[in-house]
Structures are given as C-alpha cells and as structure tokens.
Design an enzyme around this catalytic site. Sequence first.
Site, mmCIF file in Angstrom:
data_model
loop_
_atom_site.group_PDB
_atom_site.id
_atom_site.type_symbol
_atom_site.label_atom_id
_atom_site.label_comp_id
_atom_site.label_asym_id
_atom_site.label_seq_id
_atom_site.Cartn_x
_atom_site.Cartn_y
_atom_site.Cartn_z
ATOM 1 N N LYS A 23 1.238 -1.460 -0.181
ATOM 2 C CA LYS A 23 0.034 0.202 0.295
ATOM 3 C C LYS A 23 1.076 2.005 -0.453
ATOM 4 O O LYS A 23 0.835 2.278 -0.883
ATOM 5 C CB LYS A 23 -0.958 0.164 1.111
ATOM 6 C CG LYS A 23 -1.507 1.505 1.289
ATOM 7 C CD LYS A 23 -3.055 0.766 1.995
ATOM 8 C CE LYS A 23 -2.545 0.816 3.535
ATOM 9 N NZ LYS A 23 -2.313 2.223 4.081
ATOM 10 N N SER A 24 1.258 1.719 0.692
ATOM 11 C CA SER A 24 2.391 2.601 1.148
ATOM 12 C C SER A 24 2.983 3.153 -0.733
ATOM 13 O O SER A 24 3.506 3.787 -0.984
ATOM 14 C CB SER A 24 3.322 2.426 1.837
ATOM 15 O OG SER A 24 2.928 2.419 3.378
ATOM 16 N N GLY A 99 -4.732 8.186 5.363
ATOM 17 C CA GLY A 99 -3.716 9.111 5.999
ATOM 18 C C GLY A 99 -2.339 9.778 5.040
ATOM 19 O O GLY A 99 -2.104 10.227 4.880
ATOM 20 N N GLN A 176 4.416 9.610 7.177
ATOM 21 C CA GLN A 176 4.001 10.421 6.875
ATOM 22 C C GLN A 176 4.304 11.855 6.707
ATOM 23 O O GLN A 176 4.010 12.118 6.040
ATOM 24 C CB GLN A 176 2.182 10.230 7.048
ATOM 25 C CG GLN A 176 2.201 8.268 6.998
ATOM 26 C CD GLN A 176 0.960 8.484 6.482
ATOM 27 O OE1 GLN A 176 0.072 8.577 7.520
ATOM 28 N NE2 GLN A 176 -0.477 7.279 6.423
ATOM 29 N N ASP A 323 1.655 -0.985 12.098
ATOM 30 C CA ASP A 323 -0.091 -1.707 11.318
ATOM 31 C C ASP A 323 0.027 -2.982 11.742
ATOM 32 O O ASP A 323 -0.802 -3.754 11.363
ATOM 33 C CB ASP A 323 0.103 -1.697 10.362
ATOM 34 C CG ASP A 323 0.145 0.324 9.401
ATOM 35 O OD1 ASP A 323 0.034 0.939 10.047
ATOM 36 O OD2 ASP A 323 0.478 0.651 8.646
ATOM 37 N N LYS A 350 -4.401 5.750 14.461
ATOM 38 C CA LYS A 350 -4.501 4.793 13.443
ATOM 39 C C LYS A 350 -6.300 5.844 13.286
ATOM 40 O O LYS A 350 -6.776 6.392 12.993
ATOM 41 C CB LYS A 350 -3.819 3.939 13.902
ATOM 42 C CG LYS A 350 -3.168 3.993 14.493
ATOM 43 C CD LYS A 350 -1.231 4.754 12.504
ATOM 44 C CE LYS A 350 -0.354 3.931 12.901
ATOM 45 N NZ LYS A 350 0.254 5.144 11.855
ATOM 46 N N ARG A 354 -6.891 1.630 18.239
ATOM 47 C CA ARG A 354 -7.071 0.986 18.199
ATOM 48 C C ARG A 354 -6.360 -0.468 19.391
ATOM 49 O O ARG A 354 -6.588 -1.577 20.047
ATOM 50 C CB ARG A 354 -5.792 0.280 16.707
ATOM 51 C CG ARG A 354 -6.313 0.626 15.585
ATOM 52 C CD ARG A 354 -4.501 -0.063 14.629
ATOM 53 N NE ARG A 354 -5.446 0.251 13.046
ATOM 54 C CZ ARG A 354 -4.935 0.106 12.068
ATOM 55 N NH1 ARG A 354 -3.626 0.273 11.915
ATOM 56 N NH2 ARG A 354 -5.081 1.030 10.837
ATOM 57 N N ARG A 398 -7.349 -3.305 9.473
ATOM 58 C CA ARG A 398 -6.351 -3.504 10.175
ATOM 59 C C ARG A 398 -7.413 -4.342 11.362
ATOM 60 O O ARG A 398 -6.975 -5.557 11.363
ATOM 61 C CB ARG A 398 -5.118 -3.278 10.586
ATOM 62 C CG ARG A 398 -4.879 -2.782 8.639
ATOM 63 C CD ARG A 398 -2.685 -2.125 8.979
ATOM 64 N NE ARG A 398 -2.558 -1.637 8.362
ATOM 65 C CZ ARG A 398 -2.103 -2.073 6.722
ATOM 66 N NH1 ARG A 398 -2.618 -3.482 6.756
ATOM 67 N NH2 ARG A 398 -1.773 -1.331 5.715
#
Length: 437
Positions: A23-24, A99, A176, A323, A350, A354, A398
């Site tokens: 994803k990143s 994000g 980020q 994550d 997140k 979480r 997640r």
Amino acid sequence: MSDKFISRAAHGLRGTLDIPGDKSISHRSIMLSALADTPVEISNFLPGQDCLSTAACFQAMGVDVEFAAATGKTRLQVTGHGLHGLQEPPHILDAGNSGTTLRLMLGLMAAQPFLTTFTGDASLSERPMGRVVKPLSQMGAQIYGRAENTKLPLTIVPAAGGLHGFTYESPVASAQVKSALLLAGMYADGPTTVVEPEVSRDHTERMLAAFGVETQRTGKAVTIRPVEKFTAPASIEVPGDISSAAYWLVAGSIIPESELLLRNVGLNPTRTGIIDVLQDMGANLTFENQRESGGEPAADIRVRAAQLHGTTVTEDMMPRLIDELPIIAIAALFADGDTRVLGAHELRVKESDRLHGLEVACNAVAPGSLTVDGDDFTVHGGQTLQAGQTLASELDHRMAMSYAILGAAGAGVRIQDADCVNISYPQFYPTLEHLLK
Ligand code: S3P
C-alpha cells in the site's frame, strides 16, 4: 456495510498465496509518476480504496491514470506533465480513509501555485494533521483548516514567498510526516532535513532514487535538496505488502497443521518488525527466492504452524511494526505466557483507536486477556476463548482482518462492518474462505 461470520478452521491452512502490492509503495508510485513528464507503467499496484483515492486526486489535477481493467486494476499507466505540471483541481479532493494520501499530498500541494481543498471520511476527519501542517507552515506553507488548522477539511493556498528548506526535529517517527516534508523539500529554496526519533519506513527515499533524486541519510536524519531534474523510470514493480502478509504469517503459525507459502513479500528492513517478533515468539519461518523488486528487497516466506510463546516488544521497534500490532496481539492470545508491548501510543491515532479496540475485542473473547497501562499493553496468552462473539471493526481494515484470523484460529467471530478490508486487501475474505474450505 455488512457483517461477516468467520468460523473456526476445521483443519490447517495450506496453500500458496500471492501477496497483493504494498500500500505505501503503491501510493508513492502514483505520486512520483504524476510528477514525471514521461509515462510510467506500474505493475502489482494495490487496487485498494486508499490507493484509488490517491489516483483520483491526481486525475483531478490533470494527470492521466489509465488502469488495465482486465488485471483487476493491478496494472496502470500514469502520464504526468512534469514537476511543475499539476493543474488546479476543479473540485475538493477526497482522501477517503487514507492518511498517506492526505499527509503526503499536503506536502506536495503546499508547493503548488494554486489552491487545493481536501476532505475525507469520518475517521480521517478526526485524525491529527497538525503533525504535518505545523512543520510545513514553518517552511512557509499556508494551510487552513478546522481545529486551528489541524483537522479536515484543509485548504492549501500558494505559499506567498515560496517554501524554505529547514531542519525539522520530528517528535514522532512517522513516514507520513517525513515524506510530506521531503516532497515539499523538492520545491524549497534550500536543503530540507528531517530528524526522527527512530527511522520510519523509507519507501519515499527509495522511490525518489528511482526517479533520479538522491536523498542523504545520516543516522536518523535524512536530507533532500531542491530538485531540478526528475528522470522517470519506464516501469515500477510494486513488491507484495508485508502488512498484508502479516495476517497469513500469524494464521499459519497459530492454526495447527498449517503450512503456507507467501509469494512476493516485500522485506524492506524498516518494515520487518513483524518477522523479528514472530521469530522471537518461536514461529517457524523460512525465506526462499530472496531478490530485489522495484528497488526493495523481497522474498517468498514459508510459514509452518508452531507453538508460540510470549515476548516483549519495545518502543524503539514501533515504527517497524506499527500496523502489525493488532495481528501481533492476536498471535499473543494463542501464545504461552505474556506478551508485553511498550510505547504503543501511535495506535490511538490510526484509522481507529486500535488500543481501545484490541482491549475490547480480546477481553470479549477471553476476559482479562489484555490489560492496558498508559501506552503499554500486555496480552496474557493461552486462555480459553469464548466462541461466537461479535466484534466491531470500527471501519478499520486492519482490525477487521485481525479479528477474522482470531475467528479462524479458535473463537469463530462475527465482524461488524467487515467490508472495510477493501481499504488495503480487497481479496482478503475470498482468500481466507478458500483456505478454510
Ligand atoms: C505509512 C506510514 C505509517 C503507517 C501507515 C502508512 C506510509 O503511518 O502506519 O499505514 O505509507 O507512510 P505513520 O507515518 O503515521 O507512522
């Protein structure tokens, strides 16, 4: 949004899985390709909702993004108009749940000579953007938004005197934040340096190198200089996402008689904390076919079931596995003894809180199994699980996937708002259901 019931596995999970694109890296592949002036072919792109949000934002700024539909959107061609070729979007840009889309693009848009406004979903609208807005403002960016410019909606107007390079000591190890400043730094009037408390994932630095832009690393500091020449590669291959592989690494470890071969897992050392922790816990992992994929190390991983035992995950490891903490907590439930996780405060900001979600879910299936002490938590493993609990995903992909593995490994669970897995792993349930057959 629908609920989903995941029943307990009647046998070990066996088979070979192709791990979907990271994803990143998928986000970054679109962002940098959008700044090139020659077309870039991207393969093994992750067609999750987050990455599609990034694609839509750039399409709105005149970048041509063409998906090869027959590949299920895993292949695409991006054609931009150069470093200074983005056009003012005719509407508000929607970062959805992502994000990464929002924070990285705040850095990029701060340097553009036109106005941009971002919105996002309910979760993203409550997440802290001050961590990016504050240092960007120190560079000269002009960003306005709710809650004293720290929350969506956010509007970026052209920086009156341009952006100024500077050195930023970030209080948080966040890729980020770092990436937003590096992207802004490409357009600044001098070098920009970001110093982190721990080194966060370095996909932006690696992808910049693929576009001919070298950053300089000294310990926990990274520097970018103003960019004049941007040379696009003809193609980018995205390696598989270790964060998606993590669910199968844990499922294959804790469900007896399992053996899974996970093909094409990205093994960037800034992301492999999950491997270190599972090996510490006694997991049986072997690495095959080690290679490079798109400037990133990758391998196939074979996981065989093993009795895990408790471990301690220290604060300095957080950026390398942040994550994966939800699925690590599930692994810990099935381990002998206690697992302690120290300094997990970032879990609170997140896609959902979480830490709170894990506390509720673990104690629902095994009362007293997870205790929280400030930013630390302990999972007391090896307890009897109460079957058939309903667990709220809180629309957090997640958390939903972690609960699904919990269900398959022992408890059988009903997951509320289960579809949110489409954010990062659209094929997750079909893959799990196939393995459970
Ligand atoms: C990401 C960085 C991490 C991670 C997120 C993706 C990225 O966030 O949790 O899922 O692609 O740069 P932080 O930068 O907030 O640590």
